[in-house]
Structures are given as structure tokens and as C-alpha cells.
Motif scaffolding. Structure first.
Motif, PDB file in Angstrom:
ATOM      1  N   LEU A  76      63.561   8.957  14.310  1.00 39.88           N
ATOM      2  CA  LEU A  76      64.669   8.541  15.167  1.00 39.88           C
ATOM      3  C   LEU A  76      65.560   9.738  15.493  1.00 39.88           C
ATOM      4  O   LEU A  76      66.043   9.871  16.627  1.00 39.88           O
ATOM      5  N   HIS A  77      65.796  10.641  14.484  1.00 44.10           N
ATOM      6  CA  HIS A  77      66.610  11.839  14.725  1.00 44.10           C
ATOM      7  C   HIS A  77      65.933  12.744  15.749  1.00 44.10           C
ATOM      8  O   HIS A  77      66.586  13.249  16.678  1.00 44.10           O
ATOM      9  N   LEU A  78      64.644  12.957  15.599  1.00 44.53           N
ATOM     10  CA  LEU A  78      63.937  13.829  16.539  1.00 44.53           C
ATOM     11  C   LEU A  78      63.926  13.250  17.942  1.00 44.53           C
ATOM     12  O   LEU A  78      64.065  13.970  18.937  1.00 44.53           O
ATOM     13  N   LEU A  79      63.764  11.918  18.039  1.00 45.94           N
ATOM     14  CA  LEU A  79      63.802  11.274  19.365  1.00 45.94           C
ATOM     15  C   LEU A  79      65.183  11.420  19.991  1.00 45.94           C
ATOM     16  O   LEU A  79      65.317  11.624  21.202  1.00 45.94           O
ATOM     17  N   GLY A  80      66.222  11.312  19.154  1.00 45.29           N
ATOM     18  CA  GLY A  80      67.582  11.485  19.675  1.00 45.29           C
ATOM     19  C   GLY A  80      67.801  12.900  20.184  1.00 45.29           C
ATOM     20  O   GLY A  80      68.451  13.110  21.221  1.00 45.29           O
ATOM     21  N   ALA A  81      67.250  13.862  19.462  1.00 40.72           N
ATOM     22  CA  ALA A  81      67.390  15.253  19.902  1.00 40.72           C
ATOM     23  C   ALA A  81      66.669  15.486  21.222  1.00 40.72           C
ATOM     24  O   ALA A  81      67.169  16.186  22.117  1.00 40.72           O
ATOM     25  N   ALA A  82      65.511  14.900  21.354  1.00 43.95           N
ATOM     26  CA  ALA A  82      64.751  15.050  22.594  1.00 43.95           C
ATOM     27  C   ALA A  82      65.514  14.432  23.759  1.00 43.95           C
ATOM     28  O   ALA A  82      65.565  14.991  24.868  1.00 43.95           O
ATOM     29  N   ARG A  83      66.134  13.283  23.519  1.00 40.54           N
ATOM     30  CA  ARG A  83      66.886  12.647  24.603  1.00 40.54           C
ATOM     31  C   ARG A  83      68.062  13.506  25.025  1.00 40.54           C
ATOM     32  O   ARG A  83      68.364  13.639  26.219  1.00 40.54           O
ATOM     33  N   THR A  84      68.752  14.111  24.031  1.00 42.73           N
ATOM     34  CA  THR A  84      69.912  14.970  24.343  1.00 42.73           C
ATOM     35  C   THR A  84      69.491  16.137  25.228  1.00 42.73           C
ATOM     36  O   THR A  84      70.187  16.501  26.187  1.00 42.73           O
ATOM     37  N   ALA A 122      64.543  15.926  38.188  1.00 40.98           N
ATOM     38  CA  ALA A 122      64.141  14.525  38.385  1.00 40.98           C
ATOM     39  C   ALA A 122      62.949  14.141  37.519  1.00 40.98           C
ATOM     40  O   ALA A 122      62.874  13.025  36.976  1.00 40.98           O
ATOM     41  N   VAL A 123      61.971  15.039  37.342  1.00 40.17           N
ATOM     42  CA  VAL A 123      60.772  14.719  36.560  1.00 40.17           C
ATOM     43  C   VAL A 123      61.136  14.469  35.105  1.00 40.17           C
ATOM     44  O   VAL A 123      60.661  13.520  34.469  1.00 40.17           O
ATOM     45  N   LEU A 124      62.021  15.334  34.542  1.00 38.25           N
ATOM     46  CA  LEU A 124      62.383  15.178  33.137  1.00 38.25           C
ATOM     47  C   LEU A 124      63.293  13.977  32.914  1.00 38.25           C
ATOM     48  O   LEU A 124      63.170  13.253  31.921  1.00 38.25           O
ATOM     49  N   THR A 125      64.231  13.770  33.803  1.00 32.44           N
ATOM     50  CA  THR A 125      65.146  12.622  33.625  1.00 32.44           C
ATOM     51  C   THR A 125      64.414  11.288  33.778  1.00 32.44           C
ATOM     52  O   THR A 125      64.858  10.272  33.226  1.00 32.44           O
ATOM     53  N   ASP A 126      63.302  11.310  34.518  1.00 30.00           N
ATOM     54  CA  ASP A 126      62.530  10.059  34.645  1.00 30.00           C
ATOM     55  C   ASP A 126      61.885   9.661  33.322  1.00 30.00           C
ATOM     56  O   ASP A 126      61.467   8.507  33.148  1.00 30.00           O
ATOM     57  N   ALA A 141      61.118   4.024  23.081  1.00 30.43           N
ATOM     58  CA  ALA A 141      60.543   4.480  21.816  1.00 30.43           C
ATOM     59  C   ALA A 141      61.567   4.407  20.692  1.00 30.43           C
ATOM     60  O   ALA A 141      61.251   3.998  19.558  1.00 30.43           O
ATOM     61  N   MET A 142      62.834   4.825  20.987  1.00 27.75           N
ATOM     62  CA  MET A 142      63.881   4.752  19.965  1.00 27.75           C
ATOM     63  C   MET A 142      64.161   3.302  19.565  1.00 27.75           C
ATOM     64  O   MET A 142      64.407   3.009  18.387  1.00 27.75           O
TER      65      MET A 142
END
Length: 588
Positions: free
Chosen positions: A257-265, A273-277, A285-286
Motif C-alpha cells: 500500500l505504501h509503494l502504491l501510494g508513492a507511485a500515485r504521488t 496525459a498518458v501517465l495521469t490516465d 489497486a490501492m
């Protein structure tokens, strides 16, 4: 009705076919020509026993095929035919007719077919039972039997007897059931008491444990879980920490969950646009990881913390196994056994009160049967007077003007071996499925003569006329049926023969009537005249066929029947006179 019949290799008939119509059809021919084979073929279609001796000499098998129609039959007959067809999987032909077929091998083996399906001979009997009635010499002899005479009386009486008979049978069934149960309980009281004790002990043992449905399966799973409690707890805590972090970790652990949060940040910090999609998918996933972490936490909270929980479950499991060793393979089976035991206990009460109650029920049902039997006898008594009068009237028209039929209706006393005597008005009687009555047809040949059973007083010709008179009287109860008479005019001649023909013609107004006869007086009344003629023998075997006669040919055949006068003008004139007289009689 019977529309057509085809016969192959039966007796003297090599191959023959005949079509039948409504009204009166007669079959005539020289002695030995094969008239009886036509009746035999109809007996075979009625499911009668096959006789290999009837197969034509040199042939492998005899075949009889009949085509039947239900267009003129009553609704009751149609329903019965449809029931037989449906149960046999048989089908009607394209013209809605029904084809029945019987083969008899020279080796004695028999086959039956109905509506294109192979069926037992008994099915043919059930099919033709309501469509075809064959009266031959043997059938006349059966009329001498008391049970057949009772059937004739009930058939004549119709609903006036059918209703009371139905009520009697229903009451008799209840009485016999209660009586059998009382005898069973009384004679087996000790055995039943022992069974009751065994059932009660088992129920007490089961009720003390009080098993629940599927409890053995649930406990087995819980025992396995408790046996692996430490490893289960360690695996669940490790999985939870990997997903959302350890519960006692105050810092930020490196969890999924921490790693997913970091990826979202990181994705939120760029303007592409490609990354924000990809952000919605990261959020999903979180959410999934969070849900799984919550489920693991819930699982950990439900794990037993009491060290004695396993011991408690093992004790309960032992109690359940004690029941499954005695009563069934699993707990659900034990519960089912207990239900059956309770039902059985309710039926085997052998206490004095229970036996007294059952005895009272037997007495009450016995009285009900006796009352129903009395009403049935009374209804039959009234019908017997009417039937005797009607048959006597018919006999008067059959040149037996002074003869009278009496019906002696009496009750049947219970015999020494009667297992279930019925007391009616203080007398023990035999209570059969048809009531407590038997009937005997008696014939008084002339005024002042003693009425004697027809088996002792009636000659062959008189018995034939009694049967014909009875059938004419009963004709209203089965309109539309096909009736076949074989030599019904045996022993009859002169004026009586004319009256037989007249009665058969009257019967043919409501039935299809087929008559095998040797009397020109009877044949003259026919609507259709068939002749069975025998050709010269070839290769040692005679051959017969069936032919429908034209008007001119009828005159010749009747003249032949008039003492062989077919080649004389006098004989033909006499035949034409017979035909004219019969025609005028039918038109009246």
C-alpha cells in the motif's frame, strides 16, 4: 370400430383382407372354409393366447393386422384408448386410425405391435377391451360363471350400482387397513414394545447430544484450523504486513500500500496525459489491497485465543462420532434417523388405550362397510328385477315366448377360511371386492316350470339366445363398441332364426356388429355380406379368402345357404324374398 383386417397364413387362410363398415356385417361360407379363422384373428388382436397350431402348414408365421377407428366411440372409450396409446408410446396413423398387429410363429413365439410400437400382448388386450367384444362358444360358457353374471347385472344397473359399489370399496379399504393394523399390533405387541424401547433409547441419546445439520463437517474444519493455529496466524500477519504494514509499526513500512501510494504521488506530480490516465487504475489497486488487508485483520481477530478451544471441539467431535457409529454415516443421517424413529414410534403405540382406540376404529369402519354393502345389495336387487323382465321380453321375441329369466341375488356366507368376514344384520358374510352378493341366472322354459340355473336348463341354442337377449338389453351401456358373434345362432332355426337376425339388426343401430352365421334368415338382415370361400387344394393345403358380395352375389349365397339351392330359380326366388322381408323389417 373395426375398419379393416388382414390375415396371412392363419389356418386355411393363406392371405385375405376385409373391410368393415357400420351396421351389421355377416360372414358366411361352407363348413371348413375358414369362417372361424376370422374370429380367431380377432381373438388374437384382443391379446388372446397364441396357438402355434393355427399357423398355416408350411408357413413360418401367421400375421393378423387390424385397423381401428374411434370416430364413433364415446368420450370415455376415446379417453381409455388414448391412455393405452400414451403408456405404450404408440402413435395413430395419418388418418387418425390405429393399427394393431399380432404375429404367431410356427415355433409358438408371439409378437404384438400397437401404433408402430412393440408391446406385450396384454397391452393389446387393454387397447381392444373397450373397442371390441368377441362372443364365441367359449364366451357363452363364461356366461355360466357367477362372476360374469354379476358383471352383467352391474353393467345393466349403471350408475345406480356403480355409485354404491365405489363407496363400498372405499369403506372396505379403510376397514381392512384398520383391521390389519389391529391384528398386527396385537400379535406383535411384545416385538413392537421392544422396538419402541430401542427407538426411545436412541432418541434420548441423540437428543442429549443435540447434533446440528452439517455440524460434523464444520467441527472437522475448525479442528484442522486450530491444529495449525500458530502457522496460520504467522502467515496471515505476514501477508497483512506485506500489504498494508504491520499493526504495531508506527513508522512508514515498505508495504504494498505504501509503494502504491508513492507511485500515485509521482504520477500526480507530472503533467502528462498518458501517465495521469493510469491514476484510476492505481486507485483501484490501492482499494483492493486495502480490502484484502481488512479481511486478513478480520480473520486474525476471529482466530481462537483460548488455548482450551481445541480441546472443547475435540470433545464435541467425539460425541458426534459416537452417534455416527450407531445410527448413520454422518450427522445429517443421524438427524434423519431420529425423525424416522419419532414417526415410527407414533405408529407402534401398543398401550391398552391405543389398542382400544384402534379396536373402536375397526368396529366403526366395519359398520360403515356393512351399511354400504346393504345399500349396494338393495340397488342390485332393484336392477335384477328390471334386468330379468327386459331379458325375458327379448326371449319372447326369439321364439322362447314362454321362457322367463330370473335373477337369484343372494349374499355369500363367510367360509371357514374367510380371513375377513363381515357381519351384516347379524350374519357373517364374505366381503369381496365386488360386495357381499352373488347372482345366478335361472331359466324357466315355460309357464309352471321350475326355474333352474341356465347351466342346467339351457340347451346350446337357448344359451345362445339368452346371451343375445342379454347383449341387446345391455346395448345402451356401451354404444359404439364393435360386437362379434360367432355362431350365436347355433341350435336355432325357422322363426327363431328370423328373430335372431332382427335382434342383431336392432343391435347394429348403436353398434358395429359382426356375425359369423350359417343361417340365411340371419344373413338376410346384413348391411354388408362377406363370404369366406375355399379354393381347390394346392400342394396339399386348401386356401380360403374373404370377399364382399354384391347384391346379385348375395342372392346366390343365400340360395346356397337354403339347402344348396343356389343353382335353382326356386332357391334364388326364396333368397330374394328373404332379402326383401329383412329390408322391409329394417326400414320400419
Amino acid at each position: 370400430m373395426l375398419e379393416e383386417i388382414r390375415i396371412d397364413s392363419l389356418g386355411v387362410i393363406s392371405a385375405a383382407s376385409a373391410q368393415f363398415h357400420e351396421g351389421l356385417t355377416v360372414l358366411t361360407g361352407e363348413t371348413g372354409a375358414g369362417k372361424t379363422m376370422v374370429v380367431t384373428s380377432l381373438h388374437l388382436l384382443s391379446g388372446a393366447r397364441a396357438d402355434a397350431g393355427r399357423v398355416r402348414l408350411g408357413a413360418d408365421r401367421a400375421v393378423v393386422e387390424g385397423r381401428f377407428s374411434t370416430e364413433t366411440a364415446s368420450a370415455q372409450v376415446v379417453d381409455e384408448v388414448e391412455r393405452v396409446l400414451e403408456s405404450a408410446g404408440a402413435q395413430r396413423d395419418e388418418d387418425e386410425s390405429i393399427i394393431a398387429l399380432r404375429t404367431v410363429g410356427a415355433d409358438g413365439r408371439s409378437r404384438a405391435h400397437l401404433g408402430g410400437r412393440s408391446v406385450p400382448a396384454a397391452v393389446l388386450s387393454g387397447f381392444t377391451d373397450s373397442l371390441l367384444t368377441v362372443h364365441g362358444q367359449n364366451d357363452q360358457l363364461r356366461l355360466l360363471r357367477s362372476d360374469r353374471q354379476l358383471e352383467a347385472l352391474d353393467r345393466f344397473a349403471g350408475e345406480s350400482v356403480a355409485g354404491p359399489l365405489k363407496k363400498y370399496r372405499a369403506a372396505r379399504s379403510q376397514w381392512l387397513a384398520a383391521r390389519t393394523e389391529l391384528i398386527d399390533r396385537t400379535e406383535r405387541s411384545r416385538e413392537l414394545a421392544q422396538e419402541a424401547d430401542r427407538l426411545q433409547f436412541g432418541l434420548q441419546e441423540i437428543d442429549a447430544v443435540a447434533p446440528q445439520p452439517q455440524e460434523d463437517v464444520t467441527i472437522s474444519a475448525d479442528v484442522r484450523r486450530l491444529g495449525d493455529l500458530d502457522s496460520l496466524r504467522e502467515s496471515a500477519e505476514g501477508a497483512g504486513a506485506a500489504l498494508v504494514g504491520a499493526a504495531d509499526d508506527l513508522g512508514e513500512s515498505v508495504s504494498a500500500l505504501h509503494l502504491l501510494g508513492a507511485a500515485r504521488t509521482r504520477l500526480e506530480s507530472v503533467d502528462d496525459a498518458v501517465l495521469t490516465d493510469l491514476l484510476p487504475r492505481l486507485n483501484e489497486a490501492m482499494a483492493v489491497v486495502t480490502d484484502v488487508g481488512a479481511d486478513i485483520t478480520s480473520y486474525l481477530s476471529e482466530l481462537p485465543s483460548d488455548p482450551s478451544a481445541l480441546e472443547t471441539l475435540l470433545t464435541r467431535q467425539a460425541e458426534l462420532k459416537g452417534l455416527t457409529r450407531k445410527y448413520a454415516a454422518d450427522v445429517d443421517g443421524v438427524i434423519a434417523w431420529a425423525e424416522d424413529a419419532r414417526e415410527r414410534l407414533s405408529r407402534i403405540d401398543v398401550s391398552a388405550d391405543a389398542l382400544a382406540e384402534l379396536s373402536t376404529r375397526v368396529k366403526e369402519t366395519s359398520e360403515q362397510v356393512a351399511a354400504a354393502a346393504s345399500k349396494l345389495s338393495a340397488a342390485r336387487s332393484k336392477a335384477a328385477v328390471k334386468l330379468a323382465k327386459a331379458v325375458s321380453g327379448e326371449l319372447a321375441g326369439l321364439a322362447m315366448g314362454k321362457a322367463k329369466i330370473e335373477l337369484d341375488l343372494r349374499t355369500i356366507p363367510a367360509g371357514p377360511q374367510d380371513s375377513a368376514p363381515l357381519t351384516v344384520d347379524g350374519v357373517d358374510l364374505h366381503a369381496g371386492s365386488s360386495g357381499v352378493d352373488e347372482v345366478e341366472f335361472k331359466l324357466s322354459a315355460h309357464d309352471g316350470a321350475q326355474a333352474l340355473p341356465i347351466s342346467k336348463s339351457a340347451s346350446g341354442g337357448e344359451l345362445s339366445r339368452v346371451m343375445l337377449a342379454l347383449e341387446v338389453v345391455l346395448a345402451g351401456s356401451d354404444k359404439g363398441a364393435t360386437m362379434v358373434f360367432d355362431e350365436v345362432d347355433a341350435g336355432v332355426g325357422g322363426r327363431a332364426a328370423v328373430e335372431v337376425g332382427r335382434r342383431l339388426a336392432r343391435l347394429a343401430r348403436t353398434h358395429q356388429v359382426i356375425v359369423v352365421t350359417h343361417l340365411p334368415q340371419v344373413a338376410a338382415f346384413a348391411d354388408t355380406h362377406l363370404v369366406v370361400d375355399k379354393s381347390d387344394a394346392k400342394k396339399g393345403a386348401a386356401n380360403s379368402g374373404v370377399k364382399t358380395l354384391s347384391a346379385t352375389e348375395r342372392v346366390v349365397e343365400l340360395a346356397r345357404m337354403l339347402a344348396g339351392l343356389d343353382d335353382t330359380e326356386t332357391g334364388r326366388a326364396h333368397a330374394e324374398e328373404l332379402l326383401a322381408t329383412a329390408r322391409a323389417d329394417r326400414e320400419r
